[in-house]
Design a protein around this motif. Structure first.
Motif, mmCIF file in Angstrom:
data_model
loop_
_atom_site.group_PDB
_atom_site.id
_atom_site.type_symbol
_atom_site.label_atom_id
_atom_site.label_comp_id
_atom_site.label_asym_id
_atom_site.label_seq_id
_atom_site.Cartn_x
_atom_site.Cartn_y
_atom_site.Cartn_z
ATOM 1 N N GLU A 60 33.214 71.113 22.942
ATOM 2 C CA GLU A 60 34.601 71.229 23.523
ATOM 3 C C GLU A 60 34.400 70.865 25.011
ATOM 4 O OE1 GLU A 60 36.554 75.130 25.131
ATOM 5 O OE2 GLU A 60 35.795 75.406 23.031
ATOM 6 N N GLY A 61 35.483 70.202 25.720
ATOM 7 C CA GLY A 61 35.270 69.821 27.032
ATOM 8 C C GLY A 61 34.400 68.534 27.107
ATOM 9 N N THR A 62 33.718 68.371 28.302
ATOM 10 C CA THR A 62 32.895 67.373 28.608
ATOM 11 C C THR A 62 31.811 67.708 29.615
ATOM 12 O OG1 THR A 62 32.798 65.106 29.286
ATOM 13 C CG2 THR A 62 34.326 66.479 30.736
ATOM 14 N N PHE A 63 30.864 66.874 30.008
ATOM 15 C CA PHE A 63 29.611 67.149 30.897
ATOM 16 C C PHE A 63 30.121 66.803 32.114
ATOM 17 C CE2 PHE A 63 29.119 63.195 28.304
ATOM 18 C CZ PHE A 63 28.901 62.073 29.577
ATOM 19 N N PRO A 64 29.495 67.445 33.289
ATOM 20 C CA PRO A 64 29.774 66.984 34.479
ATOM 21 C C PRO A 64 29.474 65.375 34.607
ATOM 22 C CG PRO A 64 28.221 68.829 34.275
ATOM 23 C CD PRO A 64 28.403 68.448 33.143
ATOM 24 N N LYS A 65 30.416 64.781 35.436
ATOM 25 C CA LYS A 65 30.394 63.467 35.842
ATOM 26 C C LYS A 65 29.460 62.869 36.744
ATOM 27 C CE LYS A 65 33.497 62.476 32.666
ATOM 28 N NZ LYS A 65 32.928 62.185 31.546
ATOM 29 N N ILE A 66 29.060 61.877 36.778
ATOM 30 C CA ILE A 66 27.951 61.333 37.663
ATOM 31 C C ILE A 66 28.652 59.774 38.102
ATOM 32 C CG2 ILE A 66 25.703 60.242 38.095
ATOM 33 C CD1 ILE A 66 24.819 62.339 35.876
ATOM 34 N N ASP A 67 28.681 59.515 39.480
ATOM 35 C CA ASP A 67 29.068 58.375 39.957
ATOM 36 C C ASP A 67 27.887 57.245 39.555
ATOM 37 O OD1 ASP A 67 30.002 55.935 41.158
ATOM 38 O OD2 ASP A 67 30.568 57.155 43.099
ATOM 39 N N PHE A 68 27.966 56.757 38.722
ATOM 40 C CA PHE A 68 26.640 55.855 38.346
ATOM 41 C C PHE A 68 26.661 54.725 39.054
ATOM 42 C CE2 PHE A 68 26.367 58.335 34.483
ATOM 43 C CZ PHE A 68 24.736 58.789 34.655
ATOM 44 N N SER A 69 27.788 54.336 40.046
ATOM 45 C CA SER A 69 27.693 53.262 40.841
ATOM 46 C C SER A 69 26.528 53.451 42.085
ATOM 47 C CB SER A 69 28.974 52.923 41.137
ATOM 48 O OG SER A 69 29.770 53.791 42.191
ATOM 49 N N LYS A 70 26.597 54.702 42.276
ATOM 50 C CA LYS A 70 25.970 55.100 43.231
ATOM 51 C C LYS A 70 24.462 56.034 43.163
ATOM 52 C CE LYS A 70 29.732 55.541 46.549
ATOM 53 N NZ LYS A 70 30.546 56.562 47.208
ATOM 54 N N SER A 71 24.302 56.314 41.789
ATOM 55 C CA SER A 71 23.255 57.341 41.291
ATOM 56 C C SER A 71 22.841 56.936 40.169
ATOM 57 C CB SER A 71 24.029 58.675 41.088
ATOM 58 O OG SER A 71 24.565 59.170 42.475
ATOM 59 N N THR A 72 21.460 57.545 39.905
ATOM 60 C CA THR A 72 20.745 57.169 38.586
ATOM 61 C C THR A 72 20.322 58.704 38.215
ATOM 62 O OG1 THR A 72 19.968 55.299 38.991
ATOM 63 C CG2 THR A 72 18.547 56.512 37.633
ATOM 64 N N LEU A 73 20.241 58.928 36.883
ATOM 65 C CA LEU A 73 19.965 59.999 36.222
ATOM 66 C C LEU A 73 18.656 60.114 35.747
ATOM 67 C CD1 LEU A 73 21.800 62.731 34.544
ATOM 68 C CD2 LEU A 73 19.981 61.992 33.290
ATOM 69 N N LEU A 74 17.410 60.798 35.992
ATOM 70 C CA LEU A 74 16.263 60.697 35.492
ATOM 71 C C LEU A 74 16.152 61.946 34.261
ATOM 72 C CD1 LEU A 74 14.194 59.907 38.300
ATOM 73 C CD2 LEU A 74 15.061 58.349 36.690
ATOM 74 N N LEU A 75 15.696 61.537 33.190
ATOM 75 C CA LEU A 75 15.488 62.778 32.026
ATOM 76 C C LEU A 75 14.317 62.565 31.481
ATOM 77 C CD1 LEU A 75 17.112 64.752 30.142
ATOM 78 C CD2 LEU A 75 17.988 62.810 28.922
ATOM 79 N N THR A 76 13.605 63.763 31.305
ATOM 80 C CA THR A 76 12.400 63.804 30.498
ATOM 81 C C THR A 76 12.102 65.275 30.284
ATOM 82 O OG1 THR A 76 10.206 63.322 30.480
ATOM 83 C CG2 THR A 76 10.904 64.516 32.393
ATOM 84 N N GLY A 77 11.114 65.480 29.237
ATOM 85 C CA GLY A 77 10.870 66.819 28.746
ATOM 86 C C GLY A 77 9.479 66.970 27.796
ATOM 87 N N GLY A 78 9.216 68.151 27.621
ATOM 88 C CA GLY A 78 7.971 68.159 27.077
ATOM 89 C C GLY A 78 7.872 69.510 26.188
ATOM 90 N N VAL A 79 6.626 70.032 25.850
ATOM 91 C CA VAL A 79 6.499 71.297 25.044
ATOM 92 C C VAL A 79 5.198 71.711 25.718
ATOM 93 C CG1 VAL A 79 5.939 72.116 22.958
ATOM 94 C CG2 VAL A 79 7.434 70.482 23.006
ATOM 95 N N THR A 80 4.901 72.704 26.041
ATOM 96 C CA THR A 80 3.669 73.345 26.522
ATOM 97 C C THR A 80 3.017 74.426 25.507
ATOM 98 O OG1 THR A 80 4.762 75.622 27.319
ATOM 99 C CG2 THR A 80 4.878 73.498 28.579
ATOM 100 N N ALA A 81 1.801 74.590 25.741
ATOM 101 C CA ALA A 81 0.959 75.523 24.736
ATOM 102 C C ALA A 81 1.294 76.938 25.006
ATOM 103 C CB ALA A 81 -0.418 75.293 24.955
ATOM 104 N N GLY A 82 1.920 77.354 25.950
ATOM 105 C CA GLY A 82 2.244 78.667 26.515
ATOM 106 C C GLY A 82 3.609 79.107 27.140
ATOM 107 N N GLY A 83 3.766 80.157 27.679
ATOM 108 C CA GLY A 83 5.154 80.313 28.306
ATOM 109 C C GLY A 83 4.996 79.701 29.876
ATOM 110 N N ILE A 84 6.265 79.382 30.253
ATOM 111 C CA ILE A 84 6.254 78.751 31.321
ATOM 112 C C ILE A 84 6.668 79.867 32.492
ATOM 113 C CG2 ILE A 84 7.532 76.956 32.691
ATOM 114 C CD1 ILE A 84 7.613 75.448 29.948
ATOM 115 N N ASP A 85 5.818 79.976 33.540
ATOM 116 C CA ASP A 85 6.336 80.718 34.869
ATOM 117 C C ASP A 85 7.265 79.853 35.537
ATOM 118 O OD1 ASP A 85 5.697 83.364 34.799
ATOM 119 O OD2 ASP A 85 3.711 83.031 35.822
#
Length: 142
Positions: A60-85
């Motif tokens: 429901e609802g929507t995600f926070p808006k970004i002004d893409f005329s002035k901004s770029t969003l970078l998205l990445t992720g991964g998986v580790t072999a252990g817990g993250i501190d």
């Protein structure tokens, strides 16, 4: 003439990377979540709401808006072999391209396959690719 002198004076010297400012982007306090992340060791460079919608689903609802005329969003992720501190992020301009550096400090937990995600908004980038450099540190050693 001054430009020519500056060019010659920098010959043979390695250029120091320039740190690029960013803000973190979050879906906290929304009814949205990430999808289609892939965890493929690449950075998705997103420059429009249509592109961003491929990675977000909302009940429901929507995600926070970004002004893409002035901004770029970078998205990445991964998986580790252990817990993250701790997850440290840095966006750099080096040479003629951008590098997203992610340092992950692991704890002693034996959790296997813990996922991580990095989502940053920065000033508009006119590139299609950003290099990803992930360093995992366990017990103080990379």
């Amino acid at each position: 003439m001054l430009l020519l002198a500056k060019t010659f004076s920098s010959c043979g010297k390695e250029e120091k990377p320039i740190e690029i400012l960013f803000t973190e982007y979050s879906l906290t306090k929304t009814f949205c979540q990430w999808r289609n992340l892939g965890y493929n060791g690449k950075v998705s460079v997103i420059n429009s709401n249509a592109e961003l919608e491929k990675y977000i689903t909302c009940t429901e609802g929507t995600f926070p808006k970004i002004d893409f005329s002035k901004s770029t969003l970078l998205l990445t992720g991964g998986v580790t072999a252990g817990g993250i501190d701790y997850l440290y992020k840095m966006l750099l301009f080096k040479g003629n391209g951008y590098v997203l550096k992610v340092e992950i400090t692991l704890n002693d937990a034996t959790i296997g396959g813990q996922s991580w995600i990095v989502v940053l908004v920065t000033d508009k980038l006119m590139v299609k690719d950003v290099e990803l450099n992930v360093i995992t540190i366990k017990n103080g050693k990379p």
